[in-house]
Each structure stands twice: as structure tokens, then as C-alpha cells.
Design an enzyme around this catalytic site. Structure first.
Site, mmCIF file in Angstrom:
data_model
loop_
_atom_site.group_PDB
_atom_site.id
_atom_site.type_symbol
_atom_site.label_atom_id
_atom_site.label_comp_id
_atom_site.label_asym_id
_atom_site.label_seq_id
_atom_site.Cartn_x
_atom_site.Cartn_y
_atom_site.Cartn_z
ATOM 1 N N ASN A 16 0.796 -0.942 -0.030
ATOM 2 C CA ASN A 16 -0.576 0.151 0.551
ATOM 3 C C ASN A 16 1.099 1.219 0.107
ATOM 4 O OD1 ASN A 16 -1.798 2.373 0.865
ATOM 5 N ND2 ASN A 16 -3.136 1.204 1.505
ATOM 6 N N HIS A 19 1.122 5.823 2.301
ATOM 7 C CA HIS A 19 1.513 7.256 3.447
ATOM 8 C C HIS A 19 3.113 7.223 2.181
ATOM 9 C CE1 HIS A 19 -1.728 6.730 6.446
ATOM 10 N NE2 HIS A 19 -1.308 5.728 5.720
ATOM 11 N N HIS A 52 -5.953 3.783 -1.552
ATOM 12 C CA HIS A 52 -7.392 4.100 -1.181
ATOM 13 C C HIS A 52 -7.240 5.599 -1.534
ATOM 14 C CE1 HIS A 52 -9.816 4.611 2.101
ATOM 15 N NE2 HIS A 52 -10.099 5.135 0.907
ATOM 16 N N ARG A 54 -9.258 8.288 -0.987
ATOM 17 C CA ARG A 54 -9.867 8.924 0.185
ATOM 18 C C ARG A 54 -11.238 10.154 -1.060
ATOM 19 N NH1 ARG A 54 -9.192 6.748 5.046
ATOM 20 N NH2 ARG A 54 -11.243 7.930 5.769
ATOM 21 N N ARG A 58 -6.343 12.973 1.693
ATOM 22 C CA ARG A 58 -5.740 13.362 2.027
ATOM 23 C C ARG A 58 -4.716 12.723 1.782
ATOM 24 N NH1 ARG A 58 -7.684 9.912 7.422
ATOM 25 N NH2 ARG A 58 -9.315 11.345 6.870
ATOM 26 N N GLU A 79 -8.772 0.936 -3.449
ATOM 27 C CA GLU A 79 -9.288 0.712 -2.433
ATOM 28 C C GLU A 79 -10.459 1.713 -3.137
ATOM 29 O OE1 GLU A 79 -7.649 -1.450 0.982
ATOM 30 O OE2 GLU A 79 -7.175 0.877 1.017
ATOM 31 N N THR A 110 -9.031 3.817 8.517
ATOM 32 C CA THR A 110 -10.050 2.386 8.829
ATOM 33 C C THR A 110 -10.121 2.381 10.030
ATOM 34 O OG1 THR A 110 -9.715 2.266 6.615
ATOM 35 C CG2 THR A 110 -11.198 0.213 7.297
ATOM 36 N N GLU A 160 -11.266 -9.718 2.891
ATOM 37 C CA GLU A 160 -9.713 -9.022 3.051
ATOM 38 C C GLU A 160 -10.534 -8.721 4.250
ATOM 39 O OE1 GLU A 160 -6.671 -5.820 3.363
ATOM 40 O OE2 GLU A 160 -7.646 -6.024 1.387
ATOM 41 N N HIS A 199 -4.136 -4.385 7.350
ATOM 42 C CA HIS A 199 -4.641 -3.702 8.320
ATOM 43 C C HIS A 199 -3.759 -3.784 9.938
ATOM 44 C CE1 HIS A 199 -6.033 0.712 9.026
ATOM 45 N NE2 HIS A 199 -6.680 0.063 10.064
#
Length: 252
Positions: A16, A19, A52, A54, A58, A79, A110, A160, A199
Site C-alpha cells: 500500500n 503513506h 486508497h 479517499r 488526504r 480501495e 480505517t 479482505e 490492516h
């Protein structure tokens, strides 16, 4: 399917890159570039790239998704929240996979799985629309039998399982959460679903989850980004993949 084990019998790593974009956006710069991070992660052994988009943008932005889509040599796992905007966007981009997730603007990350039981109609419609574009759909849900049954009922071929509660717990409580994940995997497999997980997983808690033989893919981001500060991005990806593969081999 793992590059290291092309037979498809080994566990896959979805990296992922959210970040990396968080770091970029913190100072409003063009670096670090999440697209470069994705391509380097592939070279380091990632089996797919997860990101993701969003609603508040962000971290990942629309332009990131559009720029990355034609460059990947593995596959994109996008996502997205169950909203018309996000589902329509995904249908335009046509990633290999879309993972439908819950989303609250006030959350830092999340906080739990998608409530497929409560939002059965909306999720079913989103699954149908995405599958109409030949996109494989995954649902990010808690390891709860009712939610897993609902996921099967709406026609999603992949789930998932949310491992956040396991990752946050310690001692006996963590063992209880691990058993909950294991039960969720069994319920999913019994319903003919592909089972992934993710996660909160990091370099010292991923082993117990990776050892569950029916889990086919783990999606991990924050821990890899954090570790890369000290060891470098590609090394951080390689280390996580090596831990997962060695754990899976040892569990046989």
C-alpha cells in the site's frame, strides 16, 4: 501470484503506497513520488500495488491513480468507498481489483470492516457495476460470519479480513483476535471465497497471520513506509515479503 513462487502456492504481498503520498502532501511537494514507490515495490517483489482514493483526497489523488494504472506490471488494487463518485471513477480506470471499504472523514485510518449486512443493497449494486467492467471486487470486512455470508450473497469473489483488532491487541487478547481471524478464514473458504487480510500488520506481528494457509494475500503499507526510513524502500518491501514467505513455508 508471487514472482518468487510462480506456481501460485505462496502468499502474496500487496504494498500500500498511501503513506508515501501522505509524506508528499505534508509539505505540498512533488516528492516522494508514490508512482515511483509503486514501481520500485514491484521490482522488490510486491505482487500488487494497493492504494486508497479517499473522498477527502488526504493522500492518494485522482492524478496518482490515473498515472499509475498504465505503468504497473503486476496489478492495481484500488480501495474505494461505496459511493457513486468512487464506483464511477473505478469503472473509468478499470483496475484489476477494487476493494470496497468503509470510510469516515474523521478517522485517522480505517477503523473497521464494511457493514455489508446493513448496506446490503448498496454494496450489491456497487459489486454489480464493477463486475460489469470486468473488475474483480473485494470487500474489506471484519472476521464475522454474518458479514462473510453477506459478502458471498452480494456476489463478491474476494474478502479482505480486517486485522486491526489483532494488531492492536496484546497477550491473551491478541490470541483471541487471532482465533477470530482464523475462524473468519474458514468461513470464507467454506463459501468459496478468496480470502485476503490486512490492516495494522508489521514486521513482528505479521507472522501469525501469514501462517494461516488459506490466506492468499496480505496488504501492508504503513509499516513498510515507516521501516523504509531506516533501511530504504526496496529493502523494506523485500524484508516484509521474505518474512511472509518464510513463515508460510515454515507453517507447512
Amino acid at each position: 501470484m508471487s514472482f518468487l513462487h510462480p506456481s501460485g502456492t505462496m502468499i502474496d504481498l500487496g504494498v500500500n503506497i498511501d503513506h508515501v503520498a501522505t509524506l508528499r502532501n505534508a509539505r505540498g511537494t512533488k516528492y516522494p513520488d508514490p508512482i515511483r514507490a509503486a514501481l520500485l515495490a514491484e521490482q522488490a517483489g510486491a505482487d500488487c500495488i494497493t492504494l486508497h482514493l479517499r473522498e477527502d483526497r488526504r493522500h492518494i489523488r485522482d492524478a496518482d491513480v490515473m498515472a499509475l494504472a498504465p505503468q504497473l506490471i503486476t496489478r492495481m488494487n484500488l480501495e474505494a468507498a461505496v459511493t457513486p463518485e468512487m464506483i464511477d471513477f473505478a469503472c473509468r480506470i478499470k483496475p484489476a481489483d477494487v476493494c470496497l471499504v468503509p470510510e469516515k472523514r474523521t478517522e485517522i485510518t480505517t477503523e473497521g470492516g464494511l457493514d455489508v449486512v446493513r448496506f446490503h443493497k448498496e454494496v450489491a449494486a456497487a459489486v454489480k457495476q464493477l463486475q460489469g467492467e470486468n473488475i474483480r471486487v473485494s470487500l474489506f470486512i471484519d472476521a464475522d460470519e454474518a458479514q462473510i455470508q453477506a459478502a458471498a450473497d452480494v456476489g463478491a469473489p474476494v474478502i479482505e479480513l480486517h486485522t486491526g483488532a489483532y494488531a492492536d491487541a496484546e497477550g491473551e487478547e491478541q490470541l483471541k483476535e487471532l482465533e477470530r481471524v482464523r475462524a473468519g478464514v474458514r468461513w470464507g473458504v467454506q463459501r468459496g471465497l478468496k480470502v485476503n487480510a490486512g490492516h495494522g500488520l508489521h514486521y513482528t506481528n505479521v507472522q501469525a497471520i501469514a501462517a494461516i494457509p488459506q490466506i492468499e494475500e496480505l496488504n501492508i503499507g504503513h509499516a513498510i513506509v515507516a521501516h523504509s526510513v531506516f533501511v530504504g524502500w526496496e529493502n523494506a518491501v523485500r524484508e516484509m515479503k521474505a518474512i511472509m514467505v518464510s513463515t508460510r513455508l515454515g507453517a507447512r
